[in-house]
Scaffold this motif. Structure first.
Motif, PDB file in Angstrom:
ATOM      1  N   ILE A 113       0.919  -1.335  -0.005  1.00  0.00           N
ATOM      2  CA  ILE A 113       0.051   0.017  -0.036  1.00  0.00           C
ATOM      3  C   ILE A 113       0.721   1.002   0.025  1.00  0.00           C
ATOM      4  O   ILE A 113       1.769   1.350   0.795  1.00  0.00           O
ATOM      5  CB  ILE A 113      -1.058  -0.109   1.181  1.00  0.00           C
ATOM      6  N   ARG A 114       0.470   2.307  -0.890  1.00  0.00           N
ATOM      7  CA  ARG A 114       1.548   3.506  -1.046  1.00  0.00           C
ATOM      8  C   ARG A 114       1.140   4.334   0.375  1.00  0.00           C
ATOM      9  O   ARG A 114       0.057   4.269   0.992  1.00  0.00           O
ATOM     10  CB  ARG A 114       0.703   4.228  -2.125  1.00  0.00           C
ATOM     11  N   VAL A 115       2.313   4.744   0.705  1.00  0.00           N
ATOM     12  CA  VAL A 115       2.349   5.628   1.916  1.00  0.00           C
ATOM     13  C   VAL A 115       1.167   6.654   2.094  1.00  0.00           C
ATOM     14  O   VAL A 115       0.582   7.056   3.204  1.00  0.00           O
ATOM     15  CB  VAL A 115       3.801   6.457   2.380  1.00  0.00           C
ATOM     16  N   ALA A 116       0.945   7.359   1.029  1.00  0.00           N
ATOM     17  CA  ALA A 116      -0.091   8.239   0.892  1.00  0.00           C
ATOM     18  C   ALA A 116      -1.517   7.664   1.245  1.00  0.00           C
ATOM     19  O   ALA A 116      -2.453   8.271   1.877  1.00  0.00           O
ATOM     20  CB  ALA A 116      -0.332   9.195  -0.294  1.00  0.00           C
ATOM     21  N   GLU A 117      -1.787   6.398   0.861  1.00  0.00           N
ATOM     22  CA  GLU A 117      -2.912   5.778   0.953  1.00  0.00           C
ATOM     23  C   GLU A 117      -2.936   5.639   2.354  1.00  0.00           C
ATOM     24  O   GLU A 117      -3.872   5.366   2.899  1.00  0.00           O
ATOM     25  CB  GLU A 117      -3.052   4.515   0.095  1.00  0.00           C
ATOM     26  N   ILE A 118      -2.165   5.109   3.130  1.00  0.00           N
ATOM     27  CA  ILE A 118      -2.087   4.608   4.390  1.00  0.00           C
ATOM     28  C   ILE A 118      -2.334   5.862   5.291  1.00  0.00           C
ATOM     29  O   ILE A 118      -3.192   5.654   6.254  1.00  0.00           O
ATOM     30  CB  ILE A 118      -0.582   4.122   4.814  1.00  0.00           C
ATOM     31  N   ARG A 119      -1.761   7.063   4.979  1.00  0.00           N
ATOM     32  CA  ARG A 119      -1.968   8.192   5.719  1.00  0.00           C
ATOM     33  C   ARG A 119      -3.482   8.596   5.593  1.00  0.00           C
ATOM     34  O   ARG A 119      -4.093   8.984   6.558  1.00  0.00           O
ATOM     35  CB  ARG A 119      -1.159   9.350   5.220  1.00  0.00           C
ATOM     36  N   GLN A 120      -3.949   8.602   4.340  1.00  0.00           N
ATOM     37  CA  GLN A 120      -5.488   8.954   4.017  1.00  0.00           C
ATOM     38  C   GLN A 120      -6.269   7.870   4.864  1.00  0.00           C
ATOM     39  O   GLN A 120      -7.323   8.518   5.333  1.00  0.00           O
ATOM     40  CB  GLN A 120      -5.566   8.686   2.471  1.00  0.00           C
ATOM     41  N   GLU A 121      -6.087   6.655   4.959  1.00  0.00           N
ATOM     42  CA  GLU A 121      -6.811   5.854   5.632  1.00  0.00           C
ATOM     43  C   GLU A 121      -6.849   6.056   7.142  1.00  0.00           C
ATOM     44  O   GLU A 121      -7.928   6.113   7.750  1.00  0.00           O
ATOM     45  CB  GLU A 121      -6.451   4.329   5.422  1.00  0.00           C
ATOM     46  N   LEU A 122      -5.693   6.499   7.819  1.00  0.00           N
ATOM     47  CA  LEU A 122      -5.495   6.844   9.210  1.00  0.00           C
ATOM     48  C   LEU A 122      -6.369   8.220   9.390  1.00  0.00           C
ATOM     49  O   LEU A 122      -7.068   8.156  10.520  1.00  0.00           O
ATOM     50  CB  LEU A 122      -4.199   7.149   9.669  1.00  0.00           C
ATOM     51  N   GLU A 123      -6.411   8.908   8.574  1.00  0.00           N
ATOM     52  CA  GLU A 123      -7.198  10.404   8.609  1.00  0.00           C
ATOM     53  C   GLU A 123      -8.704  10.116   8.726  1.00  0.00           C
ATOM     54  O   GLU A 123      -9.329  10.356   9.492  1.00  0.00           O
ATOM     55  CB  GLU A 123      -6.807  11.248   7.511  1.00  0.00           C
ATOM     56  N   GLN A 124      -9.049   9.083   7.782  1.00  0.00           N
ATOM     57  CA  GLN A 124     -10.435   8.646   7.668  1.00  0.00           C
ATOM     58  C   GLN A 124     -10.839   8.071   8.909  1.00  0.00           C
ATOM     59  O   GLN A 124     -11.941   8.097   9.491  1.00  0.00           O
ATOM     60  CB  GLN A 124     -10.673   7.867   6.572  1.00  0.00           C
ATOM     61  N   GLN A 125     -10.089   7.272   9.431  1.00  0.00           N
ATOM     62  CA  GLN A 125     -10.246   6.332  10.723  1.00  0.00           C
ATOM     63  C   GLN A 125     -10.102   7.069  11.908  1.00  0.00           C
ATOM     64  O   GLN A 125     -11.340   7.182  12.656  1.00  0.00           O
ATOM     65  CB  GLN A 125      -9.151   5.394  10.936  1.00  0.00           C
ATOM     66  N   LEU A 126      -9.367   8.155  11.942  1.00  0.00           N
ATOM     67  CA  LEU A 126      -9.760   9.384  13.173  1.00  0.00           C
ATOM     68  C   LEU A 126     -11.287   9.899  13.023  1.00  0.00           C
ATOM     69  O   LEU A 126     -11.725  10.117  14.085  1.00  0.00           O
ATOM     70  CB  LEU A 126      -8.418  10.275  13.005  1.00  0.00           C
TER      71      LEU A 126
END
Length: 188
Positions: A113-126
């Motif tokens: 998974i691309r790092v940007a996608e991981i960050r985006q996923e974490l933002e959504q989870q927050l």
């Protein structure tokens, strides 16, 4: 009482995710450095956190929905008088290597998974966590419990699950800090 519990959870949630987001700004070499013990690099740790959050949030969302349904039918205000989140029992989850646990395979990072996608996923989870806390601000989250086998926690309510998610991230922040220390020792 519930306002205090929810405020504490929200404060730790924000602090923990702020700390997580800082790890996306590190240099490429550190992000991808594999520690000597052949453990996960920071990129994979971040992926693991997002994968684990994904599955925890499935349980949290289901629990929140069921708790809100029950709140329409039950008078639960009396059960909030002596409510205790049992902070100490859950804080152990946030301590790296504090107990033995075999993680489920679906939370194993693959590194694809691309790092940007991981960050985006974490933002959504927050955002999801905040949405649940807002929806359950009167204490409704105590009305639904689900079994948590990690460290023999037993049946825990929705607030405990959200706090578990926070502590799990803290556990891995410590792991990333250790990887960074090892990386810096090797660079000097």
């Amino acid at each position: 009482m519930m306002t205090e519990v929810i405020n504490t959870i929200e404060t730790e949630l924000n602090q923990t995710f702020d700390e997580l987001f800082k790890w996306f700004d590190i240099d490429y070499e550190l992000l991808n450095y594999t520690p000597d013990n052949k453990g996960w690099n920071i990129r994979r740790i971040l992926e693991h956190i997002s994968l684990t959050n994904h599955y925890l949030l499935m349980l949290i969302s289901k629990g929140a929905r069921k708790a809100l349904e029950r709140a329409k039918k039950e008078d639960f205000m009396g059960s909030l008088i002596n409510y205790d989140l049992d902070w100490a029992r859950l804080k152990v989850i946030g301590e790296h290597k504090s107990f033995e646990w075999s993680r489920p395979g679906h939370t194993e990072p693959r590194g694809k998974i691309r790092v940007a996608e991981i960050r985006q996923e974490l933002e959504q989870q927050l955002k999801q966590c905040h949405t649940h806390l807002l929806a359950l601000q009167r204490g409704e989250g105590v009305l639904y419990k689900t079994m948590m086998s990690v460290n023999n926690l037993g049946k825990i309510d929705v607030y405990h699950y959200i706090y578990f998610l926070i502590q799990h991230a803290k556990r891995h922040i410590t792991q990333m800090e250790r990887v960074e220390v090892e990386f810096n020792l090797g660079v000097s």
